[in-house]
Each structure stands twice: as C-alpha cells, then as structure tokens.
Write a protein that holds these residues in place. Structure first.
Motif, PDB file in Angstrom:
ATOM      1  N   MET A   1      34.271  53.429  32.571  1.00 46.20           N
ATOM      2  CA  MET A   1      33.662  52.239  32.016  1.00 46.20           C
ATOM      3  C   MET A   1      32.144  52.412  32.054  1.00 46.20           C
ATOM      4  SD  MET A   1      33.984  48.305  33.344  1.00 46.20           S
ATOM      5  CE  MET A   1      35.717  48.304  33.050  1.00 46.20           C
ATOM      6  N   HIS A   2      31.493  52.076  30.993  1.00 46.06           N
ATOM      7  CA  HIS A   2      30.042  52.185  30.903  1.00 46.06           C
ATOM      8  C   HIS A   2      29.386  51.216  31.889  1.00 46.06           C
ATOM      9  CE1 HIS A   2      26.038  51.970  29.075  1.00 46.06           C
ATOM     10  NE2 HIS A   2      26.305  53.211  28.693  1.00 46.06           N
ATOM     11  N   VAL A   3      28.267  51.613  32.473  1.00 43.87           N
ATOM     12  CA  VAL A   3      27.609  50.823  33.519  1.00 43.87           C
ATOM     13  C   VAL A   3      27.238  49.423  33.029  1.00 43.87           C
ATOM     14  CG1 VAL A   3      25.268  51.701  33.121  1.00 43.87           C
ATOM     15  CG2 VAL A   3      25.905  50.886  35.367  1.00 43.87           C
ATOM     16  N   ASP A   4      26.739  49.293  31.808  1.00 48.48           N
ATOM     17  CA  ASP A   4      26.360  47.974  31.296  1.00 48.48           C
ATOM     18  C   ASP A   4      27.569  47.060  31.140  1.00 48.48           C
ATOM     19  OD1 ASP A   4      23.636  48.541  31.201  1.00 48.48           O
ATOM     20  OD2 ASP A   4      23.757  49.335  29.164  1.00 48.48           O
ATOM     21  N   LYS A   5      28.664  47.628  30.679  1.00 49.62           N
ATOM     22  CA  LYS A   5      29.892  46.849  30.513  1.00 49.62           C
ATOM     23  C   LYS A   5      30.404  46.367  31.867  1.00 49.62           C
ATOM     24  CE  LYS A   5      34.445  47.070  28.385  1.00 49.62           C
ATOM     25  NZ  LYS A   5      35.396  47.882  27.636  1.00 49.62           N
ATOM     26  N   ALA A   6      30.374  47.241  32.864  1.00 48.94           N
ATOM     27  CA  ALA A   6      30.823  46.872  34.207  1.00 48.94           C
ATOM     28  C   ALA A   6      29.932  45.789  34.791  1.00 48.94           C
ATOM     29  CB  ALA A   6      30.837  48.108  35.111  1.00 48.94           C
ATOM     30  N   LYS A   7      28.620  45.929  34.629  1.00 49.76           N
ATOM     31  CA  LYS A   7      27.680  44.938  35.157  1.00 49.76           C
ATOM     32  C   LYS A   7      27.880  43.574  34.487  1.00 49.76           C
ATOM     33  CE  LYS A   7      23.404  46.273  35.721  1.00 49.76           C
ATOM     34  NZ  LYS A   7      22.098  46.951  35.542  1.00 49.76           N
ATOM     35  N   LYS A   8      28.139  43.570  33.183  1.00 45.51           N
ATOM     36  CA  LYS A   8      28.373  42.311  32.465  1.00 45.51           C
ATOM     37  C   LYS A   8      29.652  41.638  32.938  1.00 45.51           C
ATOM     38  CE  LYS A   8      25.886  43.388  28.230  1.00 45.51           C
ATOM     39  NZ  LYS A   8      26.001  43.685  26.791  1.00 45.51           N
ATOM     40  N   ARG A   9      30.677  42.444  33.192  1.00 47.21           N
ATOM     41  CA  ARG A   9      31.946  41.897  33.672  1.00 47.21           C
ATOM     42  C   ARG A   9      31.788  41.251  35.037  1.00 47.21           C
ATOM     43  NH1 ARG A   9      36.993  45.847  32.630  1.00 47.21           N
ATOM     44  NH2 ARG A   9      38.487  44.172  32.804  1.00 47.21           N
ATOM     45  N   ILE A  10      31.074  41.937  35.925  1.00 44.30           N
ATOM     46  CA  ILE A  10      30.831  41.395  37.263  1.00 44.30           C
ATOM     47  C   ILE A  10      29.994  40.123  37.164  1.00 44.30           C
ATOM     48  CG2 ILE A  10      29.679  41.819  39.477  1.00 44.30           C
ATOM     49  CD1 ILE A  10      30.496  44.824  39.087  1.00 44.30           C
ATOM     50  N   ALA A  11      28.938  40.146  36.345  1.00 47.12           N
ATOM     51  CA  ALA A  11      28.070  38.976  36.185  1.00 47.12           C
ATOM     52  C   ALA A  11      28.847  37.772  35.653  1.00 47.12           C
ATOM     53  CB  ALA A  11      26.914  39.309  35.251  1.00 47.12           C
ATOM     54  N   LYS A  12      29.762  38.003  34.740  1.00 50.78           N
ATOM     55  CA  LYS A  12      30.576  36.913  34.190  1.00 50.78           C
ATOM     56  C   LYS A  12      31.450  36.283  35.278  1.00 50.78           C
ATOM     57  CE  LYS A  12      33.970  35.909  30.604  1.00 50.78           C
ATOM     58  NZ  LYS A  12      34.792  36.464  29.519  1.00 50.78           N
ATOM     59  N   LEU A  13      32.043  37.115  36.118  1.00 47.51           N
ATOM     60  CA  LEU A  13      32.878  36.609  37.203  1.00 47.51           C
ATOM     61  C   LEU A  13      32.044  35.851  38.234  1.00 47.51           C
ATOM     62  CD1 LEU A  13      35.145  39.751  37.623  1.00 47.51           C
ATOM     63  CD2 LEU A  13      35.840  37.513  36.709  1.00 47.51           C
ATOM     64  N   VAL A  14      30.852  36.353  38.528  1.00 49.01           N
ATOM     65  CA  VAL A  14      29.962  35.683  39.481  1.00 49.01           C
ATOM     66  C   VAL A  14      29.548  34.318  38.929  1.00 49.01           C
ATOM     67  CG1 VAL A  14      27.666  35.779  40.543  1.00 49.01           C
ATOM     68  CG2 VAL A  14      29.125  37.805  40.559  1.00 49.01           C
ATOM     69  N   LYS A  15      29.222  34.281  37.649  1.00 51.87           N
ATOM     70  CA  LYS A  15      28.771  33.048  37.003  1.00 51.87           C
ATOM     71  C   LYS A  15      29.846  31.967  37.004  1.00 51.87           C
ATOM     72  CE  LYS A  15      26.552  31.420  32.815  1.00 51.87           C
ATOM     73  NZ  LYS A  15      26.110  31.758  31.467  1.00 51.87           N
ATOM     74  N   ALA A  16      31.112  32.356  37.030  1.00 50.62           N
ATOM     75  CA  ALA A  16      32.220  31.403  37.006  1.00 50.62           C
ATOM     76  C   ALA A  16      32.256  30.513  38.253  1.00 50.62           C
ATOM     77  CB  ALA A  16      33.546  32.141  36.852  1.00 50.62           C
ATOM     78  N   GLY A  17      31.622  30.973  39.331  1.00 53.16           N
ATOM     79  CA  GLY A  17      31.580  30.165  40.548  1.00 53.16           C
ATOM     80  C   GLY A  17      32.843  30.256  41.382  1.00 53.16           C
ATOM     81  N   PHE A  18      32.940  29.366  42.369  1.00 50.58           N
ATOM     82  CA  PHE A  18      34.066  29.392  43.306  1.00 50.58           C
ATOM     83  C   PHE A  18      35.322  28.868  42.636  1.00 50.58           C
ATOM     84  CE2 PHE A  18      36.758  27.704  46.681  1.00 50.58           C
ATOM     85  CZ  PHE A  18      36.849  28.826  47.493  1.00 50.58           C
ATOM     86  N   LYS A  19      36.358  29.692  42.632  1.00 54.38           N
ATOM     87  CA  LYS A  19      37.652  29.346  42.029  1.00 54.38           C
ATOM     88  C   LYS A  19      38.791  29.422  43.046  1.00 54.38           C
ATOM     89  CE  LYS A  19      36.179  29.167  37.710  1.00 54.38           C
ATOM     90  NZ  LYS A  19      36.135  27.962  36.954  1.00 54.38           N
ATOM     91  N   GLY A  20      38.460  29.693  44.313  1.00 56.50           N
ATOM     92  CA  GLY A  20      39.485  29.805  45.343  1.00 56.50           C
ATOM     93  C   GLY A  20      39.563  31.208  45.904  1.00 56.50           C
ATOM     94  N   TYR A  21      40.627  31.456  46.628  1.00 56.11           N
ATOM     95  CA  TYR A  21      40.836  32.754  47.277  1.00 56.11           C
ATOM     96  C   TYR A  21      41.957  33.490  46.574  1.00 56.11           C
ATOM     97  CZ  TYR A  21      37.815  31.031  50.947  1.00 56.11           C
ATOM     98  OH  TYR A  21      36.727  30.559  51.644  1.00 56.11           O
ATOM     99  N   PRO A  22      41.994  34.794  46.657  1.00 57.74           N
ATOM    100  CA  PRO A  22      41.128  35.738  47.366  1.00 57.74           C
ATOM    101  C   PRO A  22      39.717  35.784  46.770  1.00 57.74           C
ATOM    102  CG  PRO A  22      42.964  36.899  46.318  1.00 57.74           C
ATOM    103  CD  PRO A  22      43.110  35.458  46.019  1.00 57.74           C
ATOM    104  N   GLN A  23      38.785  36.190  47.622  1.00 65.08           N
ATOM    105  CA  GLN A  23      37.369  36.186  47.264  1.00 65.08           C
ATOM    106  C   GLN A  23      36.741  37.539  47.563  1.00 65.08           C
ATOM    107  OE1 GLN A  23      34.813  32.801  48.549  1.00 65.08           O
ATOM    108  NE2 GLN A  23      33.966  34.333  49.916  1.00 65.08           N
TER     109      GLN A  23
END
Length: 93
Positions: A1-23
């Motif tokens: 996976m390209h580094v920019d794509k991976a970083k965007k995916r992680i950023a999107k998940l972080v932006k979603a906020g707390f959704k419960g566990y597992p965390q």
C-alpha cells in the motif's frame, strides 16, 4: 500500500472519533518534532483492560515509511478496531 494511501486511511479512522472497543492508539516519538523514529501501538480490547503494546522503529521518519504505515493499517484491520486514536505531533524520547 502506498504511504499516502495508508496515512489517509489512518487519518480517516482517527477523525471518526470514539466508536467503542477494541481500540488502537498510536503515538510517534523522536529526537525532534521533524522526525519520528519510534511508533508505539497500543491495543485495548475492552474498557478497563490492560493495553497490549507493540513498537516499530525506523532510521528515518516513521510517518513517511511505507512499510510501517502499511503495517499500522494491517494491525488496525486485523484487530477489528472500532476506535483509532492518535497522539498529535511527535513526543520526545
């Protein structure tokens, strides 16, 4: 996976906020704010549970490492994490 794509995916998940566990919690460490040479990944299965920890090191900036960023995405996917937290910036070693 390209580094920019991976970083965007992680950023999107972080932006979603707390959704419960597992965390999953991510924190970058380095000698300066410009270069993170260590990534600490903490996995918490449920509220009150002790976090499991894994570390990745890099000679260069881990935030720009395709291997490390792709590994973080895989860890998040395999853990089926509902919440992804990231400490902003680079913490001092």
């Amino acid at each position: 996976m390209h580094v920019d794509k991976a970083k965007k995916r992680i950023a999107k998940l972080v932006k979603a906020g707390f959704k419960g566990y597992p965390q999953i919690a991510l924190e970058y460490f380095g000698e300066s704010a410009d270069c993170a040479t260590l990534v600490v990944v903490q996995f918490t299965l449920e509220e009150g549970a002790k976090a499991q920890e894994e570390q990745f090191t890099s000679k260069d900036d881990a935030r720009e490492s395709e291997v490390i960023q792709s590994a973080l995405v895989k860890i998040i996917e395999r853990a089926n994490a509902k919440t992804v937290l990231e400490v902003s910036g680079v913490s001092s070693l």
